[in-house]
Design a protein around this motif. Structure first.
Motif, PDB file in Angstrom:
ATOM      1  N   ILE A 161      10.643  12.910  -7.766  1.00  0.00           N
ATOM      2  CA  ILE A 161      10.207  12.658  -6.391  1.00  0.00           C
ATOM      3  C   ILE A 161      11.152  11.662  -5.716  1.00  0.00           C
ATOM      4  N   ARG A 162      11.519  10.624  -6.462  1.00  0.00           N
ATOM      5  CA  ARG A 162      12.393   9.606  -5.870  1.00  0.00           C
ATOM      6  C   ARG A 162      13.753  10.180  -5.521  1.00  0.00           C
ATOM      7  N   THR A 163      14.227  11.138  -6.323  1.00  0.00           N
ATOM      8  CA  THR A 163      15.525  11.741  -6.035  1.00  0.00           C
ATOM      9  C   THR A 163      15.418  12.681  -4.842  1.00  0.00           C
ATOM     10  N   ILE A 164      14.366  13.532  -4.831  1.00  0.00           N
ATOM     11  CA  ILE A 164      14.211  14.492  -3.734  1.00  0.00           C
ATOM     12  C   ILE A 164      14.148  13.753  -2.396  1.00  0.00           C
ATOM     13  N   TYR A 165      13.347  12.690  -2.340  1.00  0.00           N
ATOM     14  CA  TYR A 165      13.133  12.007  -1.062  1.00  0.00           C
ATOM     15  C   TYR A 165      14.019  10.769  -0.909  1.00  0.00           C
ATOM     16  N   ARG A 166      14.958  10.613  -1.834  1.00  0.00           N
ATOM     17  CA  ARG A 166      15.928   9.498  -1.786  1.00  0.00           C
ATOM     18  C   ARG A 166      15.233   8.155  -1.626  1.00  0.00           C
ATOM     19  N   LEU A 167      14.242   7.904  -2.507  1.00  0.00           N
ATOM     20  CA  LEU A 167      13.529   6.627  -2.462  1.00  0.00           C
ATOM     21  C   LEU A 167      14.238   5.619  -3.350  1.00  0.00           C
ATOM     22  N   ARG A 168      13.936   4.347  -3.086  1.00  0.00           N
ATOM     23  CA  ARG A 168      14.436   3.263  -3.906  1.00  0.00           C
ATOM     24  C   ARG A 168      13.896   3.411  -5.334  1.00  0.00           C
ATOM     25  N   GLN A 169      14.712   3.080  -6.306  1.00  0.00           N
ATOM     26  CA  GLN A 169      14.237   3.119  -7.694  1.00  0.00           C
ATOM     27  C   GLN A 169      13.238   1.973  -7.906  1.00  0.00           C
ATOM     28  N   PRO A 170      12.304   2.162  -8.837  1.00  0.00           N
ATOM     29  CA  PRO A 170      11.253   1.141  -8.983  1.00  0.00           C
ATOM     30  C   PRO A 170      11.800  -0.172  -9.547  1.00  0.00           C
ATOM     31  N   LEU A 180       0.832  -1.188   0.000  1.00  0.00           N
ATOM     32  CA  LEU A 180       0.000   0.000   0.000  1.00  0.00           C
ATOM     33  C   LEU A 180       0.870   1.242   0.000  1.00  0.00           C
ATOM     34  N   ARG A 181       1.937   1.156   0.787  1.00  0.00           N
ATOM     35  CA  ARG A 181       2.860   2.266   0.910  1.00  0.00           C
ATOM     36  C   ARG A 181       3.469   2.570  -0.460  1.00  0.00           C
ATOM     37  N   ARG A 182       3.820   1.509  -1.165  1.00  0.00           N
ATOM     38  CA  ARG A 182       4.478   1.719  -2.439  1.00  0.00           C
ATOM     39  C   ARG A 182       3.543   2.349  -3.468  1.00  0.00           C
ATOM     40  N   VAL A 183       2.245   1.948  -3.402  1.00  0.00           N
ATOM     41  CA  VAL A 183       1.288   2.509  -4.355  1.00  0.00           C
ATOM     42  C   VAL A 183       1.082   3.988  -4.102  1.00  0.00           C
ATOM     43  N   LEU A 184       0.938   4.322  -2.803  1.00  0.00           N
ATOM     44  CA  LEU A 184       0.523   5.676  -2.470  1.00  0.00           C
ATOM     45  C   LEU A 184       1.683   6.650  -2.362  1.00  0.00           C
ATOM     46  N   LEU A 185       2.893   6.123  -2.167  1.00  0.00           N
ATOM     47  CA  LEU A 185       4.024   6.963  -1.812  1.00  0.00           C
ATOM     48  C   LEU A 185       4.255   8.098  -2.808  1.00  0.00           C
ATOM     49  N   VAL A 186       4.445   7.755  -4.068  1.00  0.00           N
ATOM     50  CA  VAL A 186       4.791   8.786  -5.051  1.00  0.00           C
ATOM     51  C   VAL A 186       3.652   9.785  -5.250  1.00  0.00           C
ATOM     52  N   PRO A 187       2.385   9.321  -5.443  1.00  0.00           N
ATOM     53  CA  PRO A 187       1.309  10.313  -5.589  1.00  0.00           C
ATOM     54  C   PRO A 187       1.185  11.244  -4.387  1.00  0.00           C
ATOM     55  N   VAL A 188       1.263  10.689  -3.174  1.00  0.00           N
ATOM     56  CA  VAL A 188       1.105  11.523  -1.986  1.00  0.00           C
ATOM     57  C   VAL A 188       2.257  12.520  -1.886  1.00  0.00           C
ATOM     58  N   LEU A 189       3.474  12.054  -2.094  1.00  0.00           N
ATOM     59  CA  LEU A 189       4.622  12.960  -2.038  1.00  0.00           C
ATOM     60  C   LEU A 189       4.548  14.011  -3.139  1.00  0.00           C
ATOM     61  N   ALA A 225       3.511  17.174 -13.076  1.00  0.00           N
ATOM     62  CA  ALA A 225       4.911  17.021 -13.494  1.00  0.00           C
ATOM     63  C   ALA A 225       5.603  15.982 -12.622  1.00  0.00           C
ATOM     64  N   PHE A 226       5.318  16.033 -11.322  1.00  0.00           N
ATOM     65  CA  PHE A 226       5.970  15.073 -10.419  1.00  0.00           C
ATOM     66  C   PHE A 226       5.464  13.654 -10.651  1.00  0.00           C
ATOM     67  N   ILE A 227       4.175  13.541 -11.031  1.00  0.00           N
ATOM     68  CA  ILE A 227       3.631  12.209 -11.287  1.00  0.00           C
ATOM     69  C   ILE A 227       4.201  11.648 -12.590  1.00  0.00           C
ATOM     70  N   ALA A 228       4.289  12.524 -13.599  1.00  0.00           N
ATOM     71  CA  ALA A 228       4.772  12.059 -14.900  1.00  0.00           C
ATOM     72  C   ALA A 228       6.257  11.731 -14.844  1.00  0.00           C
ATOM     73  N   ALA A 229       6.979  12.402 -13.948  1.00  0.00           N
ATOM     74  CA  ALA A 229       8.408  12.134 -13.829  1.00  0.00           C
ATOM     75  C   ALA A 229       8.715  11.716 -12.388  1.00  0.00           C
ATOM     76  N   PRO A 230       8.313  10.497 -12.018  1.00  0.00           N
ATOM     77  CA  PRO A 230       8.478  10.077 -10.613  1.00  0.00           C
ATOM     78  C   PRO A 230       9.936  10.065 -10.168  1.00  0.00           C
ATOM     79  N   ALA A 231      10.854  10.076 -11.135  1.00  0.00           N
ATOM     80  CA  ALA A 231      12.269  10.078 -10.763  1.00  0.00           C
ATOM     81  C   ALA A 231      12.609  11.321  -9.939  1.00  0.00           C
TER      82      ALA A 231
END
Lengths: 424, 301
Positions: free
Chosen positions: A401-410, A33-42, A393-399
């Protein structure tokens, strides 16, 4: 092999998660659930933060405060942004204090007025749900339907026409007839580019854009002549018969109407269609890998035409909803870009009906709250468009968001819907 | 590290054993063929490529039940177009294709499948699987609309899942679960998903294009074994591969394709690698049969 279904509801929830993640199952449900919601919420949170920056940058009060010192300026910045978002919140959800007072007073009108903001947010969300579902269904089938706006107009034209020209029919017949007419109008406007794509290879992006212009000018022409209300010079159609109106649940000033629940029902239908039927299975297969779908014996021609028609029908219902539920007539430029916003929120909702409904509620709430923000805090309503653009823009380019919050790559299996545009 | 060896000491079998961790049968044990009635009959087939050039030029052959016909040839000599025509993916410009006596020259891929054809496509990721779908969904990609996977228009999730668990066990697909996306499996296991899907239907004809391309020795052994098993069950097998070793090993008869034509049809027992290799290069033993220039075909739509 440990996923043998045991109980019905648990399995359904699991499959729903599987569809939303589109990837391999993780150990825990919460993890997925966390993985689904993480990027949209951030993305939404980051969009709101950056939006705050824009509010601060456009405020003269802030510049004046910075003239008196750095700390003074920073303090005022937070104050201005906070005030704006507080206005947005009360405009969209309602003022808690006012709700409490109204409930204590027991005055029916006061209670209605206190609850109006949140109900008005639902009213604003309804066309977004329809439009978002339409675009999402296209995405799932590998088609990029930019023509939602045009389909909204054609749907609205037919719904309005059936609404005012058919008289003396009970509501039980008239309302469904008007809804069907609207859906049919949108479906027709989606069928044409779908047919062109399937039979000639003409790209649906180009053709739906062209169909948009045809629809805009068509409605302009109809409203300046054939469909114009006779007693006025304004380009407005006659008011529809009360039997064709989507019933409202409360007295004035609350506009909350049946359309919202129709939208939720349609969202469930779209979910059922996409994930529970053989047609939806074929549509999604063609959308994800047209070549493999062809090898498996599915018809890409039929799938493309069907998907564009259904996508158009859903968008057409968005326009229908506005005519039958809110405006009760067809006016020039009645849709302020619902069709284009629908593309954004279909992406935000990962093209899943549940995600689309949530995204539509967010967009409707923001748009409704923005009106209040403009009045109370003097912030231009356009800031919401900037906000939506940044979230998209953040949804279309999730990279990002992943870079800003240092998330694991998909993982490899994770779907990126924007990657399948045009059925590539 | 399970061991080291030097190129001089190592041979194929030893290396394979070290990689897989057990003895690997590089040669498939194949009982005597007992061919039955013709299953696939191709008569004077003409097919054009995407560029509208002649790709398959007047090709005739038949594949009988219980027989493996290997189509050898350097890639791009019309094998892809031949397979696509047989499976209904590409329209034939001339000639006839018959499956069990029925004309399927202009049949749709679905019709060809329903008549009992299995197809292992040459590019498994592009043509064989929907990588974002689960293993379970990929296993019903061509039969999802039939009972027991669907009742009317509604998919029967439980039977799809149950059947998937069965296939995963039966074909030894290494996956964390039936709900894992196919894209996250290894190449060998992806191929096993396709094989499991295609082989577990009642079939009369198996069309396998490069069924072991890019796989590890363990998976190659497994898939070869499965193909021979289908032959034993009385299935006609059309095997297309640019790998001469694979063709020599599995086939009962070998058809060699060169520039869209079958330039040689040999019995596998009598054919030598050199002979097939020369035919693949266009060197024909008969005098006068020189390689011809490519003809451009005028197509009127």
């Amino acid at each position: 092999m440990d996923d043998k279904p045991k109980t019905q509801p648990r399995k359904a929830g699991k499959i729903l998660l599987e569809e939303l993640t589109g990837g391999p199952p993780e150990a825990s449900r919460s993890g997925r659930l966390r993985r689904v919601l993480l990027v949209p919420v951030l993305a939404v949170v980051t969009g709101l933060l950056l939006g705050g920056l824009f509010i601060v940058l456009t405020s003269e009060e802030v510049y004046a405060a910075f003239g008196q010192g750095l700390f003074n300026g920073l303090g005022t910045s937070f104050l201005v942004a906070g005030r704006a978002y507080a206005a947005l919140f009360t405009g969209a959800i309602g003022d808690p204090a006012r709700i409490v007072t109204a409930l204590q007073s027991g005055d029916a009108l006061a209670i209605r007025r206190a609850f109006n903001p949140i109900l008005e947010s639902l009213v604003a969300s309804t066309p977004y749900i329809f439009g978002g579902l339409g675009v999402a269904l296209g995405f799932q089938s590998g088609l990029f339907n930019i023509g939602a706006e045009g389909q909204i107009f054609v749907g609205a034209i037919l719904a309005a026409f059936v609404g005012y020209s058919v008289t003396g029919v009970p509501a039980i017949l008239h309302l469904p007839l008007a809804l069907l007419a609207g859906a049919f109008g949108g479906a027709l406007w989606g069928f044409i580019p779908g047919w062109l794509k399937a039979k000639t290879g003409g790209h649906e992006v180009i053709n739906t854009i062209m169909m948009n212009y045809v629809a805009f000018r068509l409605s302009d022409w109809l409203l300046s002549g054939p469909m114009k209300r006779p007693e006025t010079f304004n380009p407005v159609s006659p008011t529809i018969e009360p039997t064709a109106m989507l019933p409202r649940f409360f007295e004035q000033p609350i506009r909350f109407h049946l359309g919202f629940f129709v939208a939720l029902g349609v969202a469930w239908l779209v979910y059922w269609f996409l994930y529970r039927t053989t047609w939806g299975f074929a549509l999604r297969s063609v959308g994800s890998n047209p070549s493999a779908a062809r090898y498996a014996g599915m018809s890409t021609v039929r799938s493309t035409i069907l998907a564009m028609s259904l996508s158009g029908a859903l968008a057409g219902l968005a326009g229908t909803n506005e005519v039958l539920g809110v405006n009760h007539n067809l006016a020039m430029a009645f849709s302020s870009g619902y069709g284009f916003d629908s593309i954004a929120l279909a992406l935000l909702g990962k093209s899943h009906p549940v995600g689309v409904v949530l995204a539509a509620l967010l967009f409707g709430t923001l748009r409704n709250g923005a009106t209040r923000m403009q009045v109370a805090a003097g912030i231009p309503i356009d800031i919401i468009s900037i906000l939506q653009a940044m979230i998209l823009a953040f949804i279309a380019a999730p990279a990002i968001i992943r870079t800003i919050y240092r998330l694991r790559q998909p993982d490899k299996g994770e779907q990126i819907f924007t990657g399948t545009w045009g059925g590539g | 590290m399970v061991g080291t060896t030097t190129p001089k000491q190592a041979d194929k079998a030893k290396l394979a054993q070290m990689m897989v961790g057990r003895q690997v049968l590089l040669e498939v044990e194949k009982p005597e063929e007992k061919p039955g009635d013709p299953v696939l009959q191709v008569e004077h087939l003409v097919v054009t490529s995407d560029r509208r050039q002649l790709a398959v030029d007047d090709v005739s052959f038949e594949v009988r039940a219980g027989e493996i016909l290997g189509v050898a040839g350097v890639q791009g000599n019309g094998q892809t177009e031949l397979v696509e025509a047989v499976t209904g993916m590409r329209a034939a410009r001339g000639g006839r294709i018959k499956l069990l006596g029925r004309d399927i020259t202009h049949a749709s891929p679905r019709r060809v499948t329903e008549l009992g054809t299995a197809h292992v496509p040459e590019d498994r990721q592009r043509d064989g699987l929907v990588l974002s779908f689960t293993v379970a969904d990929n296993l019903v990609l061509s039969t999802y609309y039939q009972a027991p996977f669907a009742k009317g228009p509604e998919l029967q999730r439980e039977s799809i899942l149950a059947s998937a668990q069965e296939r995963i066990r039966e074909f030894d697909i290494r996956t964390p679960s039936a709900l894992t996306s196919a894209g996250s499996l290894s190449g060998g296991n992806q191929q096993k998903v396709i094989v499991a899907r295609e082989f577990s239907r009642p079939i009369h004809l198996l069309v396998a294009s490069q069924p072991t391309r890019g796989l590890d020795v363990g998976s190659i052994e497994y898939i070869h074994g499965r193909i021979v098993q289908k032959r034993e069950e009385g299935c006609a097998v059309l095997l297309v591969s640019p790998e001469l070793d694979e063709i020599m090993e599995l086939s009962d008869r070998i058809a060699v394709m060169y520039r869209g034509r079958i330039v040689g049809l040999l019995d596998a027992d009598e054919a030598s690698k050199e002979e097939v290799g020369l035919l693949m290069a266009g060197v024909t033993p008969e005098p006068g049969a020189k390689p011809r220039k490519k003809r451009k075909v005028e197509v009127t739509l």
